[in-house]
Design an enzyme around this catalytic site. Structure first.
Site, PDB file in Angstrom:
ATOM      1  N   ARG A  17      -3.701  14.374  70.395  1.00  0.00           N
ATOM      2  CA  ARG A  17      -3.545  14.668  68.967  1.00  0.00           C
ATOM      3  C   ARG A  17      -4.416  15.863  68.637  1.00  0.00           C
ATOM      4  O   ARG A  17      -5.623  15.867  68.911  1.00  0.00           O
ATOM      5  CB  ARG A  17      -3.965  13.459  68.125  1.00  0.00           C
ATOM      6  CG  ARG A  17      -3.664  13.618  66.624  1.00  0.00           C
ATOM      7  CD  ARG A  17      -4.222  12.449  65.813  1.00  0.00           C
ATOM      8  NE  ARG A  17      -3.736  11.165  66.257  1.00  0.00           N
ATOM      9  CZ  ARG A  17      -2.579  10.623  65.915  1.00  0.00           C
ATOM     10  NH1 ARG A  17      -1.766  11.289  65.100  1.00  0.00           N
ATOM     11  NH2 ARG A  17      -2.228   9.437  66.363  1.00  0.00           N
ATOM     12  N   GLU A  40       0.747  10.299  75.700  1.00  0.00           N
ATOM     13  CA  GLU A  40       1.440  10.258  74.403  1.00  0.00           C
ATOM     14  C   GLU A  40       1.202  11.567  73.656  1.00  0.00           C
ATOM     15  O   GLU A  40       0.062  11.974  73.461  1.00  0.00           O
ATOM     16  CB  GLU A  40       0.914   9.087  73.575  1.00  0.00           C
ATOM     17  CG  GLU A  40       1.321   9.094  72.119  1.00  0.00           C
ATOM     18  CD  GLU A  40       0.569   8.062  71.283  1.00  0.00           C
ATOM     19  OE1 GLU A  40       0.595   8.185  70.040  1.00  0.00           O
ATOM     20  OE2 GLU A  40      -0.054   7.147  71.863  1.00  0.00           O
ATOM     21  N   THR A  66       3.129   8.243  66.859  1.00  0.00           N
ATOM     22  CA  THR A  66       3.219   8.395  65.406  1.00  0.00           C
ATOM     23  C   THR A  66       4.677   8.464  64.971  1.00  0.00           C
ATOM     24  O   THR A  66       5.045   9.201  64.063  1.00  0.00           O
ATOM     25  CB  THR A  66       2.429   9.622  64.905  1.00  0.00           C
ATOM     26  OG1 THR A  66       1.233   9.782  65.674  1.00  0.00           O
ATOM     27  CG2 THR A  66       2.007   9.413  63.449  1.00  0.00           C
ATOM     28  N   LYS A 126       0.584  -2.223  70.390  1.00  0.00           N
ATOM     29  CA  LYS A 126      -0.644  -1.445  70.241  1.00  0.00           C
ATOM     30  C   LYS A 126      -1.515  -2.121  69.188  1.00  0.00           C
ATOM     31  O   LYS A 126      -1.154  -2.147  68.004  1.00  0.00           O
ATOM     32  CB  LYS A 126      -0.301  -0.014  69.825  1.00  0.00           C
ATOM     33  CG  LYS A 126      -1.519   0.867  69.590  1.00  0.00           C
ATOM     34  CD  LYS A 126      -1.120   2.297  69.268  1.00  0.00           C
ATOM     35  CE  LYS A 126      -0.677   2.446  67.840  1.00  0.00           C
ATOM     36  NZ  LYS A 126      -0.494   3.882  67.477  1.00  0.00           N
ATOM     37  N   GLY A 155     -10.591   4.005  68.841  1.00  0.00           N
ATOM     38  CA  GLY A 155     -12.012   3.746  69.025  1.00  0.00           C
ATOM     39  C   GLY A 155     -12.356   3.089  70.343  1.00  0.00           C
ATOM     40  O   GLY A 155     -13.465   2.562  70.500  1.00  0.00           O
ATOM     41  N   GLY A 175      -7.827   8.178  73.039  1.00  0.00           N
ATOM     42  CA  GLY A 175      -7.673   9.548  72.581  1.00  0.00           C
ATOM     43  C   GLY A 175      -8.921  10.370  72.811  1.00  0.00           C
ATOM     44  O   GLY A 175      -9.246  10.724  73.945  1.00  0.00           O
ATOM     45  N   SER A 176      -9.650  10.658  71.734  1.00  0.00           N
ATOM     46  CA  SER A 176     -10.767  11.604  71.813  1.00  0.00           C
ATOM     47  C   SER A 176     -11.867  11.231  72.804  1.00  0.00           C
ATOM     48  O   SER A 176     -12.462  12.136  73.410  1.00  0.00           O
ATOM     49  CB  SER A 176     -11.364  11.828  70.420  1.00  0.00           C
ATOM     50  OG  SER A 176     -11.754  10.618  69.830  1.00  0.00           O
TER      51      SER A 176
END
Length: 203
Positions: A17, A40, A66, A126, A155, A175-176
């Site tokens: 993202r 993704e 999304t 999810k 998270g 993710g991050s």
């Protein structure tokens, strides 16, 4: 593809993202070379579907996240999405995925939402945002819902990843904590190091 999602060598779905998807292909190549084969591309990233088309020859298929409407689902599948991921329980996306024979991972949080998404035809659920409950919440969900594949997302840090799997997660959406700034010009070698370290941790 549904079977592959349930049996990943490294049980991680890497979430890309960013403001734009200009670097998604490069990042995906590094991830897949490092053993993170489920990726993704989020529709909130400008150019995500164009980036997906650029990855048509990659060794492993890529999903689109999304996804909130049947129109989103069709655009994603037309661009080459192998699976769809939603942030919510969207009956129209689940039904469209079924019509197109494309797996859908539905976003849900409460037991009621999880059950509803599962009986509607989702391939996996999810659990989002997972950080609100942590591994203990996932373990509590597994007790009455042992047959539903759960993918905590939101998270999930490197340090907590193994704890989520020990609590019963089928896979992890990350993710991050994994991607860092790689999608916005960051060091791809550092991304490779994080991916390899995570893969080793989850063996």
């Amino acid at each position: 593809m549904a079977d592959n999602l349930l049996e990943l060598d490294t049980p991680v779905i890497a979430i890309l993202r960013a403001p734009t998807a200009a670097r998604f292909a490069e990042v995906t190549a590094v991830l897949q070379e490092s053993g993170i084969t489920a990726v993704e591309f989020t529709l909130t990233s400008e150019g995500a579907l164009d980036a997906l088309r650029d990855c048509a020859d990659f060794a492993y298929p890529i999903g689109v996240g999304t996804v909130r409407t049947a129109e989103d689902a069709n655009r994603a599948v037309d661009a080459g999405a192998a699976y769809l991921i939603t942030p919510v329980v969207s009956d129209e996306v689940i039904h469209e995925g079924y019509r197109l024979s494309i797996p859908v991972i539905s976003g849900a949080f409460t037991p009621t939402e999880i059950h509803r998404a599962w009986v509607a035809g989702s391939t996996m659920i999810k659990v989002f945002p997972a950080s609100l409950g942590g591994p203990d919440y996932l373990r509590a969900l597994r007790a009455p819902l042992p047959d539903i594949p759960l993918v905590p997302t939101g998270g999930v840090t490197h340090d907590a990843a193994k704890a989520y799997l020990d609590a019963g997660a089928t896979a992890l959406g990350i993710g991050s904590p994994l991607i860092g700034d790689a999608c916005t010009g960051g060091d791809l070698n550092a991304l490779r190091d994080r991916a390899l370290a995570l893969r080793e941790e989850l063996k």
